[in-house]
Scaffold this motif. Structure first.
Motif, short mmCIF file in Angstrom:
data_model
loop_
_atom_site.label_atom_id
_atom_site.label_comp_id
_atom_site.label_asym_id
_atom_site.label_seq_id
_atom_site.Cartn_x
_atom_site.Cartn_y
_atom_site.Cartn_z
N CYS A 27 0.83 -1.21 0.00
CA CYS A 27 0.00 0.00 0.00
C CYS A 27 0.86 1.25 0.00
N TYR A 39 -4.30 13.83 -3.94
CA TYR A 39 -4.77 13.65 -2.57
C TYR A 39 -5.50 14.88 -2.08
N GLN A 48 -7.56 2.88 3.57
CA GLN A 48 -8.70 2.80 2.66
C GLN A 48 -8.76 4.03 1.76
N ASP A 49 -8.47 5.23 2.33
CA ASP A 49 -8.45 6.45 1.53
C ASP A 49 -7.38 6.38 0.45
N HIS A 50 -6.20 5.83 0.78
CA HIS A 50 -5.13 5.65 -0.19
C HIS A 50 -5.61 4.76 -1.35
N LEU A 51 -6.29 3.68 -1.00
CA LEU A 51 -6.78 2.76 -2.03
C LEU A 51 -7.85 3.43 -2.90
N ASP A 52 -8.73 4.21 -2.28
CA ASP A 52 -9.76 4.92 -3.03
C ASP A 52 -9.15 5.94 -4.00
N VAL A 53 -8.15 6.68 -3.52
CA VAL A 53 -7.48 7.67 -4.37
C VAL A 53 -6.78 6.97 -5.52
N ALA A 55 -7.55 4.07 -6.89
CA ALA A 55 -8.56 3.57 -7.83
C ALA A 55 -9.10 4.70 -8.71
N ALA A 56 -9.36 5.85 -8.09
CA ALA A 56 -9.85 7.00 -8.86
C ALA A 56 -8.80 7.48 -9.86
N TYR A 57 -7.54 7.49 -9.45
CA TYR A 57 -6.45 7.91 -10.33
C TYR A 57 -6.31 6.97 -11.53
N LYS A 59 -8.70 5.11 -12.83
CA LYS A 59 -9.85 5.36 -13.70
C LYS A 59 -9.62 6.60 -14.54
#
Length: 186
Positions: A27, A39, A48-53, A55-57, A59
């Motif tokens: 991670c 960020y 979890q926020d790192h993973l969400d960011v 995933a968004a990046y 995409k």
């Protein structure tokens, strides 16, 4: 005396601890690959926020790839504008073809202490000697770190990466460019 069940519990705890440490390391590597502007700045960002960011990046990058492919298809698939590649020209010009610039072409990029030279010539220019380019760079105070070439159709692309021999003296990119232009008669 230790019971046989206790040894297995310790092994499971160690395995789980190692798994968590490995996941944390992965991670951290993932977070280091995401540009900082992606960020939302908080005092602390959860895993979890790192993973969400991330995933968004990813995409966003996929959407950009699709967009660039569409632009390439709309522009006829020539890979870019003439203004970005060099001097604009008539597409019927036999010296540059559909690449959008006149051949031969020299692009010198300077980032202290590194110097990168991109040279594109037509394979019909038989009088060109690549070792002279290396000689010019060495005379100007550069040490060649890497040199490569590739041929595509009747075009030959040379790339030379070099560094200043002395960081105090440095390199003068404009002087290197002028000497290379004289060398290949642009």
């Amino acid at each position: 005396m230790m019971k046989s069940g206790e040894g297995k519990i310790m092994d499971r705890k160690t395995v789980e601890k190692n798994r968590r440490m490995h996941m944390k390391s992965l991670c951290f590597k993932l977070a280091s690959l995401i540009p900082k502007q992606e960020y939302i700045y908080k005092d602390s960002i959860s895993q979890q926020d790192h993973l969400d960011v991330a995933a968004a990046y990813i995409k966003k990058l996929k959407e950009r790839i699709v967009s660039l492919k569409q632009q390439k298809m709309l522009s006829g698939g020539h890979g870019g504008s003439a203004a970005a590649a060099g001097t604009a020209q008539d597409p019927a010009d036999s010296r540059g073809g559909k690449l959008g610039f006149h051949l031969p072409m020299i692009d010198v990029r300077h980032r202290d202490p590194n110097l990168e030279v991109l040279l594109i010539i037509s394979s019909s220019e038989a009088s060109f000697s690549f070792h002279r380019v290396i000689g010019v760079l060495e005379e100007e105070g550069a040490e060649v770190v890497n040199a490569s070439f590739s041929a595509v159709g009747d075009k030959i692309f040379y790339t030379v990466h070099s560094q200043a021999i002395s960081s105090r003296i440095g390199l003068e990119a404009s002087q290197v460019t002028e000497r290379l232009k004289q060398l290949i008669r642009i």
